[in-house]
Design an enzyme around this catalytic site. Structure first.
Site, mmCIF file in Angstrom:
data_model
loop_
_atom_site.group_PDB
_atom_site.id
_atom_site.type_symbol
_atom_site.label_atom_id
_atom_site.label_comp_id
_atom_site.label_asym_id
_atom_site.label_seq_id
_atom_site.Cartn_x
_atom_site.Cartn_y
_atom_site.Cartn_z
ATOM 1 N N SER A 85 0.843 -1.194 0.000
ATOM 2 C CA SER A 85 0.000 0.000 0.000
ATOM 3 C C SER A 85 0.875 1.239 0.000
ATOM 4 O O SER A 85 1.954 1.245 0.606
ATOM 5 C CB SER A 85 -0.887 -0.018 1.248
ATOM 6 O OG SER A 85 -1.400 1.262 1.487
ATOM 7 N N GLY A 142 -15.239 7.414 7.574
ATOM 8 C CA GLY A 142 -16.674 7.314 7.357
ATOM 9 C C GLY A 142 -17.042 7.354 5.886
ATOM 10 O O GLY A 142 -18.213 7.517 5.532
ATOM 11 N N LEU A 143 -16.047 7.227 4.997
ATOM 12 C CA LEU A 143 -16.324 7.261 3.552
ATOM 13 C C LEU A 143 -16.187 5.868 2.946
ATOM 14 O O LEU A 143 -16.061 5.704 1.736
ATOM 15 C CB LEU A 143 -15.390 8.258 2.865
ATOM 16 C CG LEU A 143 -15.507 9.693 3.398
ATOM 17 C CD1 LEU A 143 -14.492 10.602 2.724
ATOM 18 C CD2 LEU A 143 -16.915 10.240 3.186
ATOM 19 N N SER A 144 -16.157 4.880 3.814
ATOM 20 C CA SER A 144 -16.176 3.485 3.408
ATOM 21 C C SER A 144 -14.952 3.032 2.617
ATOM 22 O O SER A 144 -15.063 2.377 1.588
ATOM 23 C CB SER A 144 -17.460 3.200 2.618
ATOM 24 O OG SER A 144 -17.730 1.845 2.736
ATOM 25 N N ASP A 190 -22.575 -0.501 2.609
ATOM 26 C CA ASP A 190 -21.369 0.026 1.968
ATOM 27 C C ASP A 190 -20.985 -0.720 0.691
ATOM 28 O O ASP A 190 -20.785 -0.090 -0.353
ATOM 29 C CB ASP A 190 -20.211 0.072 2.972
ATOM 30 C CG ASP A 190 -20.524 0.982 4.150
ATOM 31 O OD1 ASP A 190 -21.475 1.771 4.044
ATOM 32 O OD2 ASP A 190 -19.838 0.889 5.177
HETATM 33 C C1 GLA Z 1 -20.614 1.889 8.871
HETATM 34 C C2 GLA Z 1 -21.008 0.478 8.457
HETATM 35 C C3 GLA Z 1 -22.277 0.503 7.628
HETATM 36 C C4 GLA Z 1 -23.377 1.297 8.338
HETATM 37 C C5 GLA Z 1 -22.851 2.659 8.773
HETATM 38 C C6 GLA Z 1 -23.838 3.431 9.628
HETATM 39 O O1 GLA Z 1 -20.241 2.626 7.751
HETATM 40 O O2 GLA Z 1 -19.984 -0.127 7.713
HETATM 41 O O3 GLA Z 1 -22.680 -0.825 7.360
HETATM 42 O O4 GLA Z 1 -23.895 0.566 9.407
HETATM 43 O O5 GLA Z 1 -21.670 2.535 9.535
HETATM 44 O O6 GLA Z 1 -24.963 3.804 8.899
#
Ligand code: GLA
Length: 406
Positions: A85, A142-144, A190
């Site tokens: 990475s 929080g952006l997955s 996500d």
């Molecule tokens: C994280 C989790 C999701 C969802 C959000 C909250 O991003 O990976 O599956 O639960 O929190 O909405």
């Protein structure tokens, strides 16, 4: 403050070209000169409605963004797998026939989980590979980033190993990796948001029966801004799993009164109100958030379909209040950003995105008024915390794909 161009889709903008070239160079530095790598892209996402509803069977409304993971890859003739990475110096070396059966406690667990899953499917068809991960998505914000990596890895392996998978099969492989291998009790939102991305649209996903549709969001009149607090909590994964357990506890207590209920989403608010006293106060608060958020998600969909973005924004801000007061996953840095957005004329609304406990705030902005909002939000944050947050405008994205051939 970075203000990248706002578009409804991710084109090969000059800054992307530069980042790509740097990624290819980093790949050649990491794995040695020779054949140039192919590069795949997998987006991140923001979720506008349905906060913490996916694992409660509720509806969610995320959209993919034009920031994500770059996966540069080259085939090998043997069955060795090398993963590295750009974000840290670590690199990993595996053999496809003896992959570690347990997570290693590193970022590599995400791609390794997918590799293990799809490696079983591919069997001897699978060739060795070297992959360099990187990109322009903040990690743990929080952006997955995790679904971006997992779905991207599933897409890459599907193409390199010629597995012929459908989109949903790649999404499910990503989900199995995150839940089964890494051990996060996450919902389905996500990987679905990443895998089913469509530019200029929000995904409406009903997590009870996994049905979905795409709803157009008018990027001519709104844009999506994201402000990053820079706060990353070590304990966020544990806190997240605790919220999942608390919601399960609420459902276990309340389900007797609702024989057909499959998940907490199915419990009517009146049942919660009638039995509130039997629940621990914190469990009752979690349930109240979930049930009110289900109603808000439907109201937001109605507002979107009616073209009422002001109403959508107001609902977003209400969601944030609920996440702060009832679900207790916010923090002061997030609250200051949301309050500042509420104060500014050009923002329809704002809320934390992702699980919470730090990370980012997503803002629904009036197109053309972005600059003023971002200045004010940044200034308010700086007054309180003595530093400026990173704020960007995001466009939509079309989902995982190859962006450069070898
Ligand atoms: C994280 C989790 C999701 C969802 C959000 C909250 O991003 O990976 O599956 O639960 O929190 O909405």
């Amino acid at each position: 403050m970075h203000l990248h161009g706002v578009t409804g889709s991710a084109g090969a903008t000059p800054w992307l070209e530069e980042e790509l070239a740097a990624h290819v160079k980093a790949f050649l530095d990491a794995f040695g000169a020779g054949q140039r790598p192919r590069v795949f892209f997998s987006p991140g996402r923001v979720n506008l409605f349905g906060a913490h509803l996916d694992y409660n069977g509720g509806p969610v409304m995320p959209t993919a963004i034009d920031r994500g993971t770059f996966l540069a890859v080259r085939r090998r003739r043997d069955r060795r797998v090398r993963l590295a990475s750009t974000l840290d110096g670590a690199s990993f070396d595996f053999q496809l026939d003896s992959l570690p059966g347990e997570p290693l406690g590193s970022w590599v667990d995400y791609p390794l989980g997918v590799l293990t899953d799809l490696g079983l499917l591919a069997g001897q068809r699978a060739c060795g590979i070297e992959v360099l991960f990187g990109g322009n998505l903040p990690i743990g914000a929080g952006l997955s980033s995790s679904a971006s990596i997992c779905v991207g890895m599933a897409y890459l392996l599907d193409h390199l190993w010629e597995l012929g998978l459908e989109t949903l099969e790649r999404v499910r492989a990503a989900l199995r990796a995150e839940r089964g291998f890494v051990g996060v009790h996450c919902g389905i939102m996500d990987p679905f948001a990443v895998g089913l991305a469509r530019p200029g649209h929000l995904l409406w996903l009903d997590c009870r029966d996994e049905s979905w549709t795409h709803l157009p969001l008018d990027f001519e009149s709104v844009s999506i801004g994201v402000a990053d607090t820079g706060v990353r909590r070590e304990l966020a994964q544990g806190e997240f799993n605790l919220r999942v357990a608390e919601c399960n506890e609420a459902f276990d207590k309340l389900r007797d009164d609702v024989p057909d209920a499959l998940c907490l989403r199915d419990v009517p608010m009146e049942v919660l109100e009638a039995r509130q006293a039997e629940l621990a106060p914190s469990i009752a608060r979690r349930a109240e958030h979930v049930l009110a958020e289900v109603a808000r998600a439907f109201a937001a969909r109605d507002a979107l379909l009616a073209g009422d973005v002001a109403q959508m924004g107001a609902l977003m801000t209400r969601t944030h209040c609920s996440l702060r007061e009832l679900f207790e996953v916010s923090c002061e840095e997030l609250d200051v950003l949301v309050d500042a957005a509420e104060e500014s004329e050009g923002a329809f609304g704002a809320r934390l995105t992702g699980a919470g406990f730090g990370g980012c705030v997503v803002m629904l902005l009036r197109r053309g008024a972005e600059e003023g909002v971002l200045e004010l939000v940044s200034a308010r944050f700086a007054e309180r915390f003595g530093r400026r947050p990173t704020i960007e405008l995001f466009g939509g994205d079309e989902g995982p794909r190859e962006i450069r051939g070898g």
